[in-house]
Write a protein that holds these residues in place. Structure first.
Motif, PDB file in Angstrom:
ATOM      1  N   GLN A   1     -30.124 -53.771  17.995  1.00 58.77           N
ATOM      2  CA  GLN A   1     -29.609 -54.531  18.788  1.00 58.77           C
ATOM      3  C   GLN A   1     -28.959 -53.903  20.042  1.00 58.77           C
ATOM      4  OE1 GLN A   1     -29.011 -58.433  18.539  1.00 58.77           O
ATOM      5  NE2 GLN A   1     -30.873 -57.996  17.296  1.00 58.77           N
ATOM      6  N   THR A   2     -29.171 -52.870  20.268  1.00 56.97           N
ATOM      7  CA  THR A   2     -28.570 -52.184  21.476  1.00 56.97           C
ATOM      8  C   THR A   2     -29.040 -52.347  22.819  1.00 56.97           C
ATOM      9  OG1 THR A   2     -28.296 -50.041  20.346  1.00 56.97           O
ATOM     10  CG2 THR A   2     -28.153 -49.595  22.659  1.00 56.97           C
ATOM     11  N   ASP A   3     -27.945 -52.750  23.812  1.00 62.74           N
ATOM     12  CA  ASP A   3     -28.261 -53.286  25.123  1.00 62.74           C
ATOM     13  C   ASP A   3     -28.876 -52.277  25.920  1.00 62.74           C
ATOM     14  OD1 ASP A   3     -25.524 -52.793  24.174  1.00 62.74           O
ATOM     15  OD2 ASP A   3     -25.362 -52.823  26.535  1.00 62.74           O
ATOM     16  N   THR A   4     -29.872 -52.264  26.399  1.00 62.62           N
ATOM     17  CA  THR A   4     -30.383 -51.342  27.705  1.00 62.62           C
ATOM     18  C   THR A   4     -30.132 -52.002  28.848  1.00 62.62           C
ATOM     19  OG1 THR A   4     -32.487 -52.038  27.525  1.00 62.62           O
ATOM     20  CG2 THR A   4     -32.169 -50.118  26.010  1.00 62.62           C
ATOM     21  N   TYR A   5     -29.725 -53.344  28.901  1.00 64.45           N
ATOM     22  CA  TYR A   5     -29.517 -54.219  29.968  1.00 64.45           C
ATOM     23  C   TYR A   5     -28.218 -54.804  29.850  1.00 64.45           C
ATOM     24  CZ  TYR A   5     -29.546 -57.742  33.696  1.00 64.45           C
ATOM     25  OH  TYR A   5     -29.230 -58.365  34.940  1.00 64.45           O
ATOM     26  N   ALA A   6     -27.135 -54.991  30.618  1.00 60.57           N
ATOM     27  CA  ALA A   6     -25.911 -55.514  30.563  1.00 60.57           C
ATOM     28  C   ALA A   6     -25.505 -56.348  31.915  1.00 60.57           C
ATOM     29  CB  ALA A   6     -24.671 -54.649  29.857  1.00 60.57           C
ATOM     30  N   ALA A   7     -25.271 -57.373  31.940  1.00 64.36           N
ATOM     31  CA  ALA A   7     -24.626 -58.179  32.978  1.00 64.36           C
ATOM     32  C   ALA A   7     -23.194 -58.956  32.632  1.00 64.36           C
ATOM     33  CB  ALA A   7     -25.661 -58.981  33.713  1.00 64.36           C
ATOM     34  N   MET A   8     -22.345 -58.803  33.524  1.00 62.37           N
ATOM     35  CA  MET A   8     -21.217 -59.591  33.264  1.00 62.37           C
ATOM     36  C   MET A   8     -20.553 -60.093  34.168  1.00 62.37           C
ATOM     37  SD  MET A   8     -17.911 -57.667  31.243  1.00 62.37           S
ATOM     38  CE  MET A   8     -16.372 -58.749  30.633  1.00 62.37           C
ATOM     39  N   GLN A   9     -19.893 -61.166  34.232  1.00 63.07           N
ATOM     40  CA  GLN A   9     -18.952 -61.873  35.258  1.00 63.07           C
ATOM     41  C   GLN A   9     -17.600 -61.603  35.075  1.00 63.07           C
ATOM     42  OE1 GLN A   9     -18.128 -66.150  35.082  1.00 63.07           O
ATOM     43  NE2 GLN A   9     -19.247 -66.121  37.089  1.00 63.07           N
TER      44      GLN A   9
ATOM     45  N   ARG B   1     -27.257 -59.862  27.513  1.00 64.14           N
ATOM     46  CA  ARG B   1     -27.691 -58.626  26.942  1.00 64.14           C
ATOM     47  C   ARG B   1     -29.158 -58.626  26.912  1.00 64.14           C
ATOM     48  NH1 ARG B   1     -26.382 -57.559  20.389  1.00 64.14           N
ATOM     49  NH2 ARG B   1     -26.476 -59.942  20.755  1.00 64.14           N
ATOM     50  N   GLY B   2     -29.680 -57.402  27.234  1.00 61.90           N
ATOM     51  CA  GLY B   2     -30.990 -57.343  27.489  1.00 61.90           C
ATOM     52  C   GLY B   2     -31.558 -55.755  26.634  1.00 61.90           C
ATOM     53  N   GLN B   3     -33.012 -55.976  26.412  1.00 61.81           N
ATOM     54  CA  GLN B   3     -33.561 -54.732  25.797  1.00 61.81           C
ATOM     55  C   GLN B   3     -34.852 -54.432  26.394  1.00 61.81           C
ATOM     56  OE1 GLN B   3     -34.705 -53.990  21.469  1.00 61.81           O
ATOM     57  NE2 GLN B   3     -32.636 -53.447  21.652  1.00 61.81           N
ATOM     58  N   TYR B   4     -35.412 -53.485  26.699  1.00 66.21           N
ATOM     59  CA  TYR B   4     -36.536 -53.310  27.399  1.00 66.21           C
ATOM     60  C   TYR B   4     -37.736 -53.087  26.298  1.00 66.21           C
ATOM     61  CZ  TYR B   4     -36.503 -48.344  27.197  1.00 66.21           C
ATOM     62  OH  TYR B   4     -36.480 -46.884  26.942  1.00 66.21           O
ATOM     63  N   GLY B   5     -38.816 -53.865  26.617  1.00 64.03           N
ATOM     64  CA  GLY B   5     -40.054 -53.618  25.766  1.00 64.03           C
ATOM     65  C   GLY B   5     -41.070 -52.953  26.565  1.00 64.03           C
TER      66      GLY B   5
ATOM     67  N   ASP C   1     -17.524 -57.472  20.935  1.00 67.52           N
ATOM     68  CA  ASP C   1     -17.402 -58.104  19.480  1.00 67.52           C
ATOM     69  C   ASP C   1     -18.361 -59.172  19.272  1.00 67.52           C
ATOM     70  OD1 ASP C   1     -15.354 -56.590  19.138  1.00 67.52           O
ATOM     71  OD2 ASP C   1     -13.671 -57.673  19.707  1.00 67.52           O
ATOM     72  N   TYR C   2     -18.498 -59.976  20.585  1.00 70.28           N
ATOM     73  CA  TYR C   2     -19.351 -61.252  20.274  1.00 70.28           C
ATOM     74  C   TYR C   2     -20.693 -60.707  20.045  1.00 70.28           C
ATOM     75  CZ  TYR C   2     -21.559 -65.879  21.372  1.00 70.28           C
ATOM     76  OH  TYR C   2     -22.400 -66.889  20.995  1.00 70.28           O
ATOM     77  N   TRP C   3     -21.375 -59.876  20.878  1.00 66.88           N
ATOM     78  CA  TRP C   3     -22.668 -59.269  20.514  1.00 66.88           C
ATOM     79  C   TRP C   3     -22.909 -58.748  19.059  1.00 66.88           C
ATOM     80  CZ3 TRP C   3     -23.774 -56.360  25.827  1.00 66.88           C
ATOM     81  CH2 TRP C   3     -23.876 -57.398  26.736  1.00 66.88           C
ATOM     82  N   ALA C   4     -21.915 -57.932  18.756  1.00 68.39           N
ATOM     83  CA  ALA C   4     -22.003 -57.510  17.125  1.00 68.39           C
ATOM     84  C   ALA C   4     -21.942 -58.477  16.147  1.00 68.39           C
ATOM     85  CB  ALA C   4     -20.672 -56.653  16.928  1.00 68.39           C
ATOM     86  N   ASP C   5     -21.344 -59.752  16.471  1.00 67.10           N
ATOM     87  CA  ASP C   5     -21.204 -60.758  15.377  1.00 67.10           C
ATOM     88  C   ASP C   5     -22.358 -61.627  15.425  1.00 67.10           C
ATOM     89  OD1 ASP C   5     -18.681 -59.768  14.681  1.00 67.10           O
ATOM     90  OD2 ASP C   5     -17.644 -61.196  15.657  1.00 67.10           O
ATOM     91  N   ASN C   6     -23.087 -61.674  16.656  1.00 67.65           N
ATOM     92  CA  ASN C   6     -24.227 -62.623  16.833  1.00 67.65           C
ATOM     93  C   ASN C   6     -25.474 -61.840  17.310  1.00 67.65           C
ATOM     94  OD1 ASN C   6     -22.865 -65.435  16.998  1.00 67.65           O
ATOM     95  ND2 ASN C   6     -21.158 -64.141  18.125  1.00 67.65           N
TER      96      ASN C   6
END
Length: 509
Positions: free
Chosen positions: A333-341, A306-310, A472-477
Motif C-alpha cells: 500500500q506504499t504511496d509512490t505518488y502523494a498529493a495534498m491540499q 495516494r498513488g502507486q505506479y504500475g 493514519d487514514y491511509w493506514a486504516d483504509n
C-alpha cells in the motif's frame, strides 16, 4: 549567509570531517565531490582532514583509489593527488560501542597530525536505523565538548557539529525521540538537519525574488493569489531501493511531501525576516509551520491522494511496476505518488490552498513552484477572456533553473486577439554558470556555522503533525485500486479529480 565570507579562508576554522557510512553511495556521489569542489575553489579551511568510517574493509590508500575510480574522470588527477592526502579511512562499526575506542583514537591521531584541535564535523551518511546508536556512541566517547570547558572571554572555543540526513523520524513520536537523542549530546545550534533541496539555488532565490523586488511583494497574498502548486516529480522508480521504500519510513508523503515540499512551502509563504540570518529566517519559517492547518481525519479523502505506479514506458523504455520491484510486498500500500491540499492559516494566506505533490516514475522530471493569480475583477474582453489562462509565476527549481512570468498580450494584426506571453529568466543563460551542487552549498554553510538553510527541531515536529492524519487514514483504509497510474504518466486520475473539484488543474507542462 554572508557573501563576504564565502571565499575568505579566515572564515573557516580548521577541522576534522568524520563521515559515517563512508563506503556508501551518498559519500561517493555527493559528499566527497562537494568537499573537493570547496577545496578546489578556496572555500574550505586552511587545514582540514576527512575521516571515513564504515564496516567495509579498506585501507586509507585503497579507499582513496576507490573514490577516484568511482568519479569516472571528474577529478583532475594532480589536484586529486594533493586533495586525497587529507582523506583517511577507518574500518569499523560505529553503531557498536566496542568499536569506539579505536574510532576515537583514530580521530584524535588525525586531529593532532593536522593540528585541527577539537573542531569536528560528524556526518551521518547512514540509514535511519543507525542514527540513534551512532549519536549515543559519539556522546559517550568524550569527543563532544562544544566549548563547555572554555569560558575565558576572547578565547577561541572548539566546536563539534553533527549533520544528519533525512528521514527525521517516520511520525511525530519518532521525530521527537530522534530530536531528544540529538539534544542529549549536541546543542541545537550544533545540529544540522540537512535537506539538499534547500541547497538549490532557486529555492534560495525565492528570498531574493520576494524581498528584493517591490513588484512582487505587494501581490504575494490572498488578495491576488488564487492558489500555489509545488511539484517534485521524478521519471525514475525506486531503482532497487524497494526494500527501504516499502518500509515504515518510505513512501512519497513521508519521503518528499513532509520533508522537502513543506520546506519549500515555508520559504514561499514566510513573512519578511528582520535580518537575513539563520535565527530570524527560522523564526519566520516556524510561524508558517505553526499556522499549517492540521486536516481532520474524515476530510482526508477530499484533500489528499495516494498513488502507486504500475508498469509502463518512460522515454520509450519499459518500466516495471512498483510491486514487481525486489523487496516490495506483492500487495503493498506504499504511496509512490502523494498529493495534498494544505492551508496556511495566517492573515496573508487565509483561504489560499497550497497543492503539494510528488511522485516517482512520472512523465517528466521537475521541481517547480507555480503561483496562480486570480482573474481580473471585471473582464472587459469577455469572449477572449474565456480562452485566457490565469497569470502565473513559474519558478523552476530543477532542472532548467529559472523563473517564468506568464501574462496576456495582443497578437499583432487586425482585430483584438489575445494570447499568453512568457517572459523567461533562464538561470544558466543569464549568469553563464552551472548552478552549484546543493551539497557543496550546504557543507560550506556547516563549515562556517551558518544554519540558515537547515531545519530546526520545531519545523520537523510541527510538519509531521500536518501530514500524520493523512498517513493514519491511509493506514486504516487500504486502497484496492493500487497500482492506479502507469509509469510515464502524470499520476492517478484521482489527483486530477481533486483539483477539478475546485475548478483547478495541475501544471503539467
Amino acid at each position: 549567509m554572508s557573501p563576504t565570507t564565502l571565499n575568505d579562508p579566515n572564515a573557516y576554522s580548521n577541522c576534522l570531517i568524520v563521515i559515517f557510512g563512508a563506503s556508501g553511495d551518498l559519500t561517493k556521489r555527493k559528499l566527497i565531490p562537494a568537499l573537493y569542489s570547496l577545496w578546489e575553489s578556496g572555500q574550505a579551511p586552511k587545514s582540514f582532514a576527512i575521516l571515513g568510517v564504515s564496516r567495509t574493509e579498506f585501507t586509507s590508500e585503497s579507499y582513496r583509489d576507490k573514490l577516484f575510480e568511482f568519479s569516472k574522470g571528474s577529478y583532475d588527477p594532480e589536484k586529486w593527488k594533493e586533495f586525497s592526502q587529507c582523506i583517511y579511512y577507518h574500518p569499523g562499526d560505529p553503531t557498536a560501542t566496542g568499536s569506539w575506542k579505536d574510532i576515537s583514537s583514530t580521530i584524535c591521531d588525525i586531529s593532532e597530525k593536522h593540528d585541527l584541535g577539537q573542531n569536528r564535523m560528524f556526518y551521518l551518511s547512514v540509514g535511519p536505523q543507525f542514527f540513534e546508536p551512532i549519536i549515543n556512541n559519539i556522546g559517550s566517547s568524550g569527543l563532544v565538548t562544544e566549548g563547555r570547558r572554555y569560558c575565558s572571554i576572547g578565547e577561541e572555543r572548539p566546536w563539534q557539529r553533527i549533520v544528519i540526513e533525512k528521514p527525521f523520524g517516520s511520525d511525530p513520536a519518532s521525530a521527537i525521540k530522534l530530536n531528544n537523542t540529538l539534544a542529549a549530546v549536541f546543542d541545537e545550534d550544533s545540529i544540522y538537519r540537512i535537506d539538499h533541496y534547500l541547497g538549490k539555488e532557486l529555492v534560495q532565490n525565492l528570498l531574493v525574488v520576494r524581498f528584493a523586488n517591490s513588484i512582487f511583494e505587494p501581490l504575494w497574498n490572498s488578495n491576488y493569489i488564487d492558489h500555489v502548486q509545488i511539484t517534485a516529480s521524478e521519471t525514475v522508480g525506486v531503482e532497487g531501493r524497494g526494500a527501504y521504500y516499502d518500509s515504515p519510513a518510505g513512501g512519497a508523503m513521508r519521503d518528499m511531501v513532509q520533508s522537502h515540499l513543506m520546506q519549500v512551502l515555508s520559504f514561499m509563504a514566510m513573512e519578511p525576516p528582520v535580518r537575513m540570518d539563520a535565527a530570524d529566517i527560522r523564526t519566520e519559517k516556524n510561524k508558517i509551520f505553526k499556522a499549517l492547518r492540521v486536516p481532520k481525519y474524515e476530510d482526508v479523502p477530499k484533500i489528499a491522494v495516494r498513488g502507486q505506479y504500475g508498469g509502463g514506458q518512460i522515454s520509450g523504455k519499459p518500466v516495471m511496476g512498483y510491486r514487481d520491484e525486489k523487496g516490495v510486498a506483492p500487495e503493498s500500500q506504499t504511496d509512490t505518488y502523494a498529493a495534498m491540499q494544505v492551508y496556511v492559516d495566517t492573515w496573508r494566506w487565509g483561504g489560499v490552498p497550497f497543492y503539494l505533490r510528488s511522485g516517482k516514475a512520472m512523465a517528466e522530471k521537475k521541481t517547480e513552484i507555480v503561483i496562480y493569480f486570480k482573474p481580473t475583477p471585471h473582464l472587459l474582453l469577455k469572449e477572449e477572456a474565456k480562452k485566457q489562462k490565469p497569470n502565473q509565476i513559474i519558478i523552476n527549481v530543477h532542472p532548467n533553473e529559472g523563473i517564468r512570468l506568464r501574462f496576456e498580450g495582443k497578437v499583432p494584426g487586425l482585430g483584438l486577439k489575445i494570447k499568453d506571453v512568457v517572459m523567461d529568466f533562464d538561470y544558466i543563460k543569464q549568469w553563464d554558470v552551472e548552478p552549484s551542487d546543493g551539497y557543496a552549498i550546504l557543507l560550506n554553510d556547516v563549515l562556517r556555522g551558518d544554519q540558515m538553510l537547515f531545519k530546526h527541531r520545531d519545523e520537523i515536529e510541527i510538519s509531521w503533525n500536518a501530514v500524520q492524519p493523512v498517513l493514519d487514514y491511509w493506514a486504516d483504509n487500504p486502497q484496492d485500486d493500487l497500482p492506479n497510474y502507469n509509469a510515464g504518466t502524470w499520476g492517478p486520475s484521482s489527483a486530477d479529480i481533486m483539483m477539478a473539484r475546485d475548478n483547478r488543474y495541475w501544471h503539467n507542462y
